[in-house]
Design an enzyme around this catalytic site. Structure first.
Site, short mmCIF file in Angstrom:
data_model
loop_
_atom_site.label_atom_id
_atom_site.label_comp_id
_atom_site.label_asym_id
_atom_site.label_seq_id
_atom_site.Cartn_x
_atom_site.Cartn_y
_atom_site.Cartn_z
N LYS A 226 -7.96 4.07 -26.40
CA LYS A 226 -7.76 5.67 -26.21
C LYS A 226 -8.11 5.93 -24.49
CE LYS A 226 -7.30 9.75 -27.10
NZ LYS A 226 -5.87 10.13 -27.12
N GLU B 130 8.22 11.24 -22.37
CA GLU B 130 6.87 11.34 -23.16
C GLU B 130 7.43 11.09 -24.74
OE1 GLU B 130 4.01 11.14 -23.14
OE2 GLU B 130 3.09 12.17 -24.93
N ASN C 139 -19.10 27.81 -32.16
CA ASN C 139 -18.10 26.98 -32.27
C ASN C 139 -16.97 27.94 -31.55
OD1 ASN C 139 -15.84 25.03 -32.07
ND2 ASN C 139 -15.29 25.67 -34.44
N GLY C 140 -16.24 27.39 -30.42
CA GLY C 140 -15.33 28.33 -29.76
C GLY C 140 -15.92 28.79 -28.34
N ARG D 118 -15.46 16.01 -34.48
CA ARG D 118 -14.97 17.44 -33.69
C ARG D 118 -15.70 17.52 -32.53
NH1 ARG D 118 -13.23 21.45 -37.30
NH2 ARG D 118 -13.72 22.99 -35.76
N CYS E 181 -16.34 22.24 -31.69
CA CYS E 181 -17.53 21.83 -32.21
C CYS E 181 -17.46 21.74 -33.78
CB CYS E 181 -18.64 22.75 -31.80
SG CYS E 181 -18.82 22.73 -30.23
N LYS F 262 5.89 7.89 -26.80
CA LYS F 262 5.35 7.90 -28.34
C LYS F 262 5.86 7.06 -29.25
CE LYS F 262 2.36 9.76 -27.48
NZ LYS F 262 1.93 10.34 -26.11
N TRP G 55 -18.75 19.85 -28.71
CA TRP G 55 -17.67 19.44 -27.79
C TRP G 55 -17.72 20.31 -26.53
CZ3 TRP G 55 -14.49 15.42 -26.66
CH2 TRP G 55 -13.31 15.71 -25.53
N GLU H 273 4.62 3.50 -28.44
CA GLU H 273 3.20 3.35 -28.80
C GLU H 273 3.11 3.05 -30.34
OE1 GLU H 273 1.60 6.96 -26.66
OE2 GLU H 273 -0.06 5.60 -25.87
N HIS I 219 24.83 5.57 -13.83
CA HIS I 219 24.65 4.73 -12.78
C HIS I 219 23.90 3.76 -13.22
CE1 HIS I 219 25.29 8.02 -9.81
NE2 HIS I 219 24.53 8.92 -10.51
O1 M6R Z 1 -7.33 10.03 -20.42
P1 M6R Z 1 -6.12 10.10 -19.68
O2 M6R Z 1 -5.33 11.24 -19.65
O3 M6R Z 1 -6.39 9.87 -18.15
O4 M6R Z 1 -5.08 8.66 -20.12
C1 M6R Z 1 -4.11 8.39 -19.50
C2 M6R Z 1 -3.18 7.19 -20.52
O5 M6R Z 1 -4.08 6.39 -20.54
C3 M6R Z 1 -2.77 7.99 -21.83
O6 M6R Z 1 -2.20 9.35 -21.44
C4 M6R Z 1 -2.15 7.03 -22.52
O7 M6R Z 1 -0.74 6.87 -22.17
C5 M6R Z 1 -1.80 7.60 -23.79
N1 M6R Z 1 -1.98 6.56 -24.97
C6 M6R Z 1 -0.60 8.22 -24.09
O8 M6R Z 1 -0.59 8.59 -25.43
#
Ligand code: M6R
Length: 614
Positions: free
Chosen positions: A609, A484, A101-102, A27, A2, A488, A75, A491, A507
Site C-alpha cells: 500500500k 489510470e 466523526n466528520g 475506519r 473515524c 487498475k 482518522w 494491479e 505513431h
Molecule cells: O501513497 P501515494 O499516493 O504516494 O502512493 C503512490 C503510488 O504508490 C500509488 O498510487 C500506487 O500506484 C497505487 N497502488 C495505485 O493503485
C-alpha cells in the site's frame, strides 16, 4: 472517517467499547480513546497510534468498572495524530465527554466565540469545539438531549456526535448529519456506532438513523427525535452479515467498498474550503500570497496513481493560472539535475504521505529553494510535515492497495488548489471560480449516478475473463484517465493493459491492435468539438483493425454510438472535471474482472500500500 461507539447496559463498558473499536479500526488508526462514567465522574483514557496503544495504556492504568461509555478510533482531519487531539474530548467543566466523526465546517467561528466567553481549548481539533459547545449548552439548558439538539443546530458540516454527561448516568446521546450512525438494539442494553461491525457480536437488531436526527439510549430505551425535538422515525433492520463482511460494509472487498464511498469522500474533500469572506482556503498554509504571486513555474511530483492525478492537475492549473506547469515522476526528478529555484512551486500528491520517492523529490526541491504544497490523505504523515502548505483529501483510510477514492479525491484537491492559485494570482474572476466550485459540488451526485450503473459494467467484465491484453485511449485529461484505468487492471487482474494518448496511436501502438484487443476509449464531452471529433476518428481507426471498442462518453452523445461495441454513459460534466466520473467505471471493471479471475483484490500480489523504499 473515524469510528465511534456508545454503550449503555449491564456489561463492563470498557471491554464492550474496545471490542467495538477493534471492529472499526479500518475506519482510522491515528489514535483511540474511551470515556466512561464512574460514580458521577467521567474517566478518560486516550492514546495516539493504533488501538493496541490504548489497550496497553488501559492494562497499565485500568479504568474502574462502568456500564456506560463512549469510544473512538480516529482518522485525523483537523489537528495531528497526538494524544491531546485524540477523542473523547471533554468540556472545560469536565461534565461532558464527546466523540466525533466528520468535519465541523464552522469550527473556527464557534471556537473564537467560545474563547471570548473564557472557554479554554486543549486541542487543535474541530471536534473539541463540539464538546465545548455542548458543555455550554448543557449548562444553559440542563438536559443533555436538549443541549445536543441546540449544539447540532449551531454546527455546520458533516458530523456524527456521541456524548455522555457525568451527572446523567446511564444515558448516551448521539446525533448525525451526513455522517453514519446506527443504533444496536440489545436485550437490556443498547449501542450507537458508526457501523454495525461495532456491535455485531452483541446484537443483530439495528436502526439506521435518518439525517439530522438525535437518539438517546439507556439500557432499555431508544428515543429518536429531529434536531428540534419532534419525535422522528428511523429504519429498523436485521443485520445478516458476519463480522468480517460487516467491516467491509457488506461488500466482498474493501476496494469495492471504497469505490462506492467516493461520493462521500469527494463531498468531504470539498467541505470547509471557504473562509467567512467566501475565499477558497487550504488546510495549512506556510507560504504568503506574495510568494505565490512570484512563482514562475509549477512542478507536480508524484508516483503511480497520484502521478496520473498530477497529469490532470497540469491541464487545470495551466488553464486557470497561465503558469507553466510540468508533471514529473518523483522517482525520476532529482536524478536529472532539474531546473528548480526560489520561484518554483512544487505540488506533491500522495495518498499515504510516506512514499519515499516522493519524499526524496520534495526534499531535493526544497534544498533548491522551491516551495512545496502537498496534497495528501494522511494527516500528520511525513510529506505534509515537510511541506510549506497542505491540502488534505478527506477520503478516510484507503485499505485496498489499489487506489480508488484516493485518486478521485486527489483530483478534487488538485482542482481546488488550481482555483486557489488562480484566486491568489488574480487569473480568474470570482464568478469564474464560483462556476467551477459549483460544478465541483455536483460531483458526488454525478459519481453516484455512475455507480448506480455498476451492474452493466460487472456484466461487461465477466464477459472478458478470457482476454489477456487491453488497450485504453484518451486525449487531454482523458489520457491520464486512460492510464489510470490501465493501471487498475494491471494491479488487480495481473493482465497486460496499456494506456495511450489517442493521438499517439498511429505513431506505433496501433500495431498491437487486432480483433482480440478490447479498446477502452474515454471520449471528451461533446461540447469540445475539436477534441471530441479527434477521438471519434481514433475510435474508427481501431475499429477498422477489428478491435472491440468500449466507449466511455457523455450520455446522449449520439456521435459515438455507431463506433461503439459497448457504450458506458457518463454524466454531463465539463472537460477538465471529466476524469472524476470517467475513472469510476474503469475501477468497477478492474475490480469485477479480478474477482472473477479469483484474485485477491485488496492485496494484489507483489504490491504494498505504501512504498517506503526508493
Ligand atoms: O501513497 P501515494 O499516493 O504516494 O502512493 C503512490 C503510488 O504508490 C500509488 O498510487 C500506487 O500506484 C497505487 N497502488 C495505485 O493503485
Amino acid at each position: 472517517m473515524c469510528g465511534i461507539i456508545g454503550y449503555s447496559g449491564p456489561q463492563e463498558a470498557v471491554s464492550v467499547l474496545l471490542d467495538g473499536l477493534a471492529h472499526m479500526e479500518y475506519r482510522g488508526y491515528d489514535s483511540a480513546g474511551v470515556a466512561v462514567e464512574v460514580d458521577g465522574v467521567l474517566r478518560v483514557a486516550k492514546k495516539a497510534g493504533k488501538l493496541a496503544n490504548l489497550r496497553a495504556e488501559l492494562e497499565a492504568r485500568p479504568l474502574p468498572p462502568s456500564h456506560v461509555g463512549i469510544g473512538h478510533t480516529r482518522w485525523a482531519t483537523h489537528g495531528g495524530p497526538t494524544d491531546l487531539n485524540a477523542h473523547p474530548h471533554m468540556s472545560s467543566d469536565g461534565r461532558i465527554a464527546l466523540v466525533h466523526n466528520g468535519i465541523v465546517e464552522n469550527h473556527a467561528a464557534i471556537r473564537a466565540a467560545l474563547e471570548e466567553r473564557g472557554v479554554e481549548f486543549t486541542s487543535q481539533t474541530d471536534s473539541e469545539v463540539a464538546a465545548q459547545l455542548l458543555g455550554v449548552e448543557l449548562a444553559a439548558r440542563g438536559d443533555l438531549a436538549e443541549a445536543l439538539r441546540a449544539c447540532c443546530r449551531a454546527l455546520q458540516g458533516a458530523f456524527t456526535l456521541v456524548a455522555i454527561d457525568a451527572q446523567d448516568p446511564g444515558r448516551v446521546v448521539a446525533a448525525r448529519r451526513s455522517s453514519p450512525l446506527v443504533v444496536g438494539v440489545g436485550d437490556g442494553e443498547n449501542f450507537v456506532a458508526s457501523d454495525v461491525a461495532a456491535f455485531i457480536n452483541h446484537t443483530r437488531d439495528a436502526i439506521e438513523l435518518g439525517q439530522d436526527q438525535v437518539v438517546v439510549i439507556t439500557p432499555d430505551s431508544v428515543e429518536i427525535t429531529d434536531f428540534d425535538g419532534a419525535p422522528a422515525q428511523a429504519r429498523p433492520y436485521r443485520v445478516e452479515w458476519d463480522a468480517s463482511t460487516a467491516e467491509k460494509g457488506g461488500y466482498d472487498w474493501f476496494m469495492r467498498k471504497e469505490i462506492f464511498e467516493q461520493p462521500r469522500a469527494i463531498a468531504d474533500t470539498l467541505l470547509g474550503r471557504h473562509d467567512e469572506r467566501g475565499q477558497l482556503t487550504l488546510d495549512e498554509v506556510r507560504i504568503g500570497p506574495e510568494e505565490l504571486r512570484r512563482v514562475d513555474k509549477i512542478v507536480v511530483l508524484a508516483c503511480g496513481t497520484a502521478f496520473y492525478a498530477g497529469m490532470v492537475a497540469k491541464y487545470a492549473i495551466e488553464h486557470w493560472t497561465r503558469v507553466p506547469c510540468e508533471v514529473e515522476l518523483a522517482s525520476e526528478f532529482r536524478y536529472r539535475d532539474p531546473i528548480v529555484d526560489g520561484r518554483t512551486l512544487c505540488i506533491t500528491i500522495s495518498q499515504s504521505g510516506e512514499t519515499m520517492d516522493t519524499l526524496m523529490a520534495i526534499r531535493y526541491a526544497r534544498e533548491q529553494g522551491a516551495k512545496v504544497i502537498a496534497i495528501c490523505n494522511t494527516n500528520g504523515s511525513t510529506i505534509p510535515r515537510e511541506s510549506d502548505a497542505v491540502i488534505y483529501t478527506h477520503a478516510g483510510p484507503e485499505i485496498g492497495v489499489a487506489s480508488t477514492k484516493g485518486f478521485t479525491t486527489q483530483l478534487v484537491a488538485c482542482y481546488l488548489l488550481g482555483l486557489f492559485l488562480a484566486q491568489v494570482r488574480g487569473t480568474l474572476y470570482g464568478d469564474e471560480i464560483q462556476r467551477v466550485t459549483d460544478e465541483l459540488a455536483m460531483l458526488p451526485e454525478l459519481v453516484q449516478q455512475v455507480l448506480d450503473g455498476a451492474d452493466d459494467i460487472y456484466a461487461l467484465a465477466r464477459g472478458m475473463v478470457h482476454i489477456e491484453d487491453f488497450v485504453f485511449l484518451g486525449r487531454h485529461v482523458g489520457y491520464p484517465a486512460a492510464l489510470e484505468g490501465a493501471l487498475k487492471l494491471k494491479e488487480l487482474a495481473y493482465l497486460h493493459a496499456e494506456g495511450f494518448a489517442a493521438g499517439e496511436l498511429k505513431h506505433g501502438p496501433i500495431a498491437i491492435i487486432d480483433a482480440r484487443t478490447p479498446v477502452f476509449v474515454v471520449v471528451p464531452p461533446a461540447g469540445r468539438e475539436q477534441l471530441h471529433n479527434k477521438v471519434v476518428s481514433n475510435l474508427q481507426e481501431v475499429r477498422a483493425r477489428g478491435a472491440k471498442t468500449i466507449v466511455l462518453a457523455e450520455r446522449g452523445d449520439t456521435g459515438v454510438r455507431p463506433h461503439a461495441d459497448a457504450l458506458i454513459g457518463l454524466p454531463r460534466v465539463s472537460t477538465l472535471l471529466q476524469p472524476v466520473v470517467a475513472i469510476v467505471p474503469l475501477q468497477l471493471f478492474a475490480c469485477e474482472l479480478a474477482t472473477a479471475l479469483g484474485n485477491d483484490v485488496d492485496q494484489p500480489r507483489n504490491l504494498a500500500k505504501s512504498v517506503t523504499v526508493e
